[in-house]
Design a protein around this motif. Structure first.
Motif, PDB file in Angstrom:
ATOM      1  N   GLY A 178       0.817  -1.219   0.000  1.00  0.00           N
ATOM      2  CA  GLY A 178       0.000   0.000   0.000  1.00  0.00           C
ATOM      3  C   GLY A 178       0.843   1.258   0.000  1.00  0.00           C
ATOM      4  N   ASN A 179       1.945   1.254   0.692  1.00  0.00           N
ATOM      5  CA  ASN A 179       2.822   2.429   0.780  1.00  0.00           C
ATOM      6  C   ASN A 179       4.307   2.086   0.700  1.00  0.00           C
ATOM      7  OD1 ASN A 179       0.902   4.687   1.278  1.00  0.00           O
ATOM      8  ND2 ASN A 179       0.388   3.495   3.106  1.00  0.00           N
ATOM      9  N   LYS A 230       6.645   3.116  -2.296  1.00  0.00           N
ATOM     10  CA  LYS A 230       6.539   4.479  -2.828  1.00  0.00           C
ATOM     11  C   LYS A 230       7.831   5.261  -2.563  1.00  0.00           C
ATOM     12  CE  LYS A 230       1.494   4.490  -2.439  1.00  0.00           C
ATOM     13  NZ  LYS A 230       0.321   4.912  -1.627  1.00  0.00           N
ATOM     14  N   HIS A 278       4.316  -1.234  -6.636  1.00  0.00           N
ATOM     15  CA  HIS A 278       3.511  -0.001  -6.637  1.00  0.00           C
ATOM     16  C   HIS A 278       4.204   1.037  -5.786  1.00  0.00           C
ATOM     17  CE1 HIS A 278      -0.156   2.451  -6.580  1.00  0.00           C
ATOM     18  NE2 HIS A 278       0.033   2.584  -5.278  1.00  0.00           N
ATOM     19  N   TRP A 294       5.252   8.962  -9.345  1.00  0.00           N
ATOM     20  CA  TRP A 294       3.942   9.482  -8.945  1.00  0.00           C
ATOM     21  C   TRP A 294       4.138  10.871  -8.348  1.00  0.00           C
ATOM     22  CZ3 TRP A 294       0.871   7.531  -4.059  1.00  0.00           C
ATOM     23  CH2 TRP A 294      -0.482   7.948  -4.144  1.00  0.00           C
ATOM     24  N   GLN A 324       3.109  11.380  -2.457  1.00  0.00           N
ATOM     25  CA  GLN A 324       4.046  10.630  -1.609  1.00  0.00           C
ATOM     26  C   GLN A 324       5.451  10.669  -2.227  1.00  0.00           C
ATOM     27  OE1 GLN A 324       0.829   7.426  -0.938  1.00  0.00           O
ATOM     28  NE2 GLN A 324       1.992   7.352   0.991  1.00  0.00           N
ATOM     29  N   ASN A 339       2.099   6.229 -12.012  1.00  0.00           N
ATOM     30  CA  ASN A 339       0.857   6.246 -11.252  1.00  0.00           C
ATOM     31  C   ASN A 339       0.148   7.584 -11.446  1.00  0.00           C
ATOM     32  OD1 ASN A 339      -0.656   4.510  -9.477  1.00  0.00           O
ATOM     33  ND2 ASN A 339      -0.234   5.945  -7.794  1.00  0.00           N
ATOM     34  N   GLU A 340      -1.109   7.513 -11.830  1.00  0.00           N
ATOM     35  CA  GLU A 340      -2.000   8.681 -11.851  1.00  0.00           C
ATOM     36  C   GLU A 340      -1.449   9.883 -12.621  1.00  0.00           C
ATOM     37  OE1 GLU A 340      -3.073   9.279  -7.698  1.00  0.00           O
ATOM     38  OE2 GLU A 340      -4.239   7.426  -7.697  1.00  0.00           O
ATOM     39  N   ASN A 342      -1.104   3.165 -14.196  1.00  0.00           N
ATOM     40  CA  ASN A 342      -2.190   2.906 -13.256  1.00  0.00           C
ATOM     41  C   ASN A 342      -2.886   4.236 -12.944  1.00  0.00           C
ATOM     42  OD1 ASN A 342      -3.432   1.054 -11.213  1.00  0.00           O
ATOM     43  ND2 ASN A 342      -2.430   2.389  -9.717  1.00  0.00           N
ATOM     44  N   GLU A 360      -7.705   1.502 -11.118  1.00  0.00           N
ATOM     45  CA  GLU A 360      -7.695   1.480  -9.650  1.00  0.00           C
ATOM     46  C   GLU A 360      -9.022   1.004  -9.079  1.00  0.00           C
ATOM     47  OE1 GLU A 360      -6.170   5.089  -7.867  1.00  0.00           O
ATOM     48  OE2 GLU A 360      -4.348   5.007  -9.085  1.00  0.00           O
ATOM     49  N   HIS A 419     -11.555   2.717  -7.355  1.00  0.00           N
ATOM     50  CA  HIS A 419     -12.039   3.241  -6.068  1.00  0.00           C
ATOM     51  C   HIS A 419     -13.464   3.742  -6.287  1.00  0.00           C
ATOM     52  CE1 HIS A 419      -8.220   2.804  -4.093  1.00  0.00           C
ATOM     53  NE2 HIS A 419      -7.615   3.450  -5.061  1.00  0.00           N
ATOM     54  N   GLU A 422      -6.976  -1.580  -7.336  1.00  0.00           N
ATOM     55  CA  GLU A 422      -7.145  -0.999  -5.986  1.00  0.00           C
ATOM     56  C   GLU A 422      -8.618  -0.966  -5.591  1.00  0.00           C
ATOM     57  OE1 GLU A 422      -5.083   2.773  -5.576  1.00  0.00           O
ATOM     58  OE2 GLU A 422      -3.408   2.111  -6.820  1.00  0.00           O
ATOM     59  N   TRP A 448      -8.133  -2.909  -2.280  1.00  0.00           N
ATOM     60  CA  TRP A 448      -7.230  -1.963  -1.610  1.00  0.00           C
ATOM     61  C   TRP A 448      -7.428  -2.048  -0.110  1.00  0.00           C
ATOM     62  CZ3 TRP A 448      -3.007  -0.737  -3.680  1.00  0.00           C
ATOM     63  CH2 TRP A 448      -2.219   0.307  -3.172  1.00  0.00           C
ATOM     64  N   TRP A 506      -8.117   2.469   3.628  1.00  0.00           N
ATOM     65  CA  TRP A 506      -7.799   3.917   3.666  1.00  0.00           C
ATOM     66  C   TRP A 506      -9.063   4.769   3.603  1.00  0.00           C
ATOM     67  CZ3 TRP A 506      -7.137   7.352  -1.019  1.00  0.00           C
ATOM     68  CH2 TRP A 506      -7.912   6.892  -2.109  1.00  0.00           C
TER      69      TRP A 506
HETATM   70  C1  XIL Z   1      -3.094   5.376  -0.400  1.00  0.00           C
HETATM   71  C2  XIL Z   1      -2.763   4.543   0.828  1.00  0.00           C
HETATM   72  O1  XIL Z   1      -3.703   3.498   0.969  1.00  0.00           O
HETATM   73  C3  XIL Z   1      -2.772   5.412   2.052  1.00  0.00           C
HETATM   74  O2  XIL Z   1      -2.326   4.688   3.191  1.00  0.00           O
HETATM   75  C4  XIL Z   1      -1.882   6.636   1.841  1.00  0.00           C
HETATM   76  O3  XIL Z   1      -1.988   7.500   2.961  1.00  0.00           O
HETATM   77  C5  XIL Z   1      -2.261   7.369   0.580  1.00  0.00           C
HETATM   78  O4  XIL Z   1      -2.220   6.466  -0.508  1.00  0.00           O
HETATM   79  N1  XIL Z   1      -4.240   5.653  -5.369  1.00  0.00           N
HETATM   80  C6  XIL Z   1      -3.077   4.923  -5.254  1.00  0.00           C
HETATM   81  C7  XIL Z   1      -2.644   4.420  -3.917  1.00  0.00           C
HETATM   82  O5  XIL Z   1      -2.436   4.606  -6.266  1.00  0.00           O
HETATM   83  O6  XIL Z   1      -1.241   4.402  -3.780  1.00  0.00           O
HETATM   84  C8  XIL Z   1      -3.263   5.211  -2.794  1.00  0.00           C
HETATM   85  O7  XIL Z   1      -2.926   4.574  -1.561  1.00  0.00           O
HETATM   86  C9  XIL Z   1      -4.758   5.329  -2.984  1.00  0.00           C
HETATM   87  C10 XIL Z   1      -5.091   6.050  -4.273  1.00  0.00           C
END
Ligand code: XIL
Length: 261
Positions: A17-18, A21, A54, A58, A61, A100-101, A142, A176, A178, A206, A246, A254
């Protein structure tokens, strides 16, 4: 913990998840920390699980030392970061979210430190650099809000076509996913299929499906329907290689911290 008990029996793939990064792996220029990411890889190896790396590049972070670099140093720093991290995990990750993004909602590219230094050429440069370090990893772009057909996914589709025609070793598109309860786009299957038709893998990377609290029996039923739709969409596309949630469970998501309520 309960989280690990669930992961041990219900998952065969893992995404840090982190832990991979930039702010964790290279907190200052040239000084690397792979300990947290290695712990995830060790779990995966003990459980025969694939790892999605991952991520490598990006805007978020990202340590301040990178965003405050003089423009003429950004490309070298980006390439060193990619090369060092992808070499460290060579043979241990089946895929990398190299980029990423990168997109804004309207389909334009984010004006981040990489874009400002290199223009749109940073995208191909990052993917080529990762390929040189780990030629067997599938290299992904991604992003979020690209699950259905819209301005953002159209721009990504055009970029993917251009990259492939130029021989850039792009291997996959990460959606992703979400989602908001009840809002899985009806064009998700068709959208995944159009990327697959370019010769790319696609993956749901995710997945979550947030509900405005308090949840009701109908909102929970809708959420179950949404998850069913997403998994069925992936199963219907032969090049959809996996669904990643995720967070292992609701207790390790998160969502409550980022979307209160
Ligand atoms: C999120 C994590 O889950 C959190 O813990 C962190 O504080 C922020 O990032 N898109 C992504 C992920 O590609 O890396 C992100 O993860 C959520 C959105």
């Amino acid at each position: 913990s309960g989280e690990m008990a669930i992961a041990n029996v219900q998952f065969d793939m893992v995404t840090p998840g982190n832990e991979m990064k930039w702010d964790t792996t290279e907190p200052s220029n040239g000084s690397y920390n792979f300990g947290p990411g290695d712990q995830i890889v060790n779990w995966a190896q003990a459980h025969n699980a694939r790892v999605r790396g991952h991520n490598l590049v990006w805007h978020s972070q990202l340590p301040n030392w990178v965003s405050s670099l003089p423009t003429n140093q950004v490309q070298g720093v980006m390439e060193s970061h990619i090369t060092t991290e992808a070499t460290h995990y060579k043979g241990k990750v089946y895929a990398w979210d190299v980029i990423n993004e990168p997109f804004n909602e309207d389909g334009s590219l984010r004006q981040d430190v990489f874009y400002k230094a290199m223009g749109s050429g940073y995208l191909a440069d990052a993917i080529r650099t990762a390929h040189n370090a780990d030629p067997n990893a599938k290299l992904y772009i991604n992003d979020y809000n690209i699950e259905g057909e819209n301005a953002k996914s159209n721009a990504l589709y055009t970029l993917a076509q251009q990259m492939l025609s130029q021989g850039v070793p792009l291997g996959g598109i990460g959606l992703e996913s979400h989602f908001i309860d009840g809002q899985v786009p009806s064009s998700m299957l068709a959208n995944m299929q159009r990327f697959a038709n370019l010769g790319l893998d696609v993956a749901v990377t995710e997945l979550d499906d947030r509900i405005q609290l308090p949840a009701s029996s109908s909102s929970l039923q809708q959420q179950a329907n949404d998850y069913t739709t997403v998994v069925n969409d992936c199963l219907a596309v032969s090049r959809c290689v996996g669904v990643s949630q995720w967070g292992v469970d609701d207790g390790h998501s998160w969502i409550p911290g980022t979307f209160p309520g």
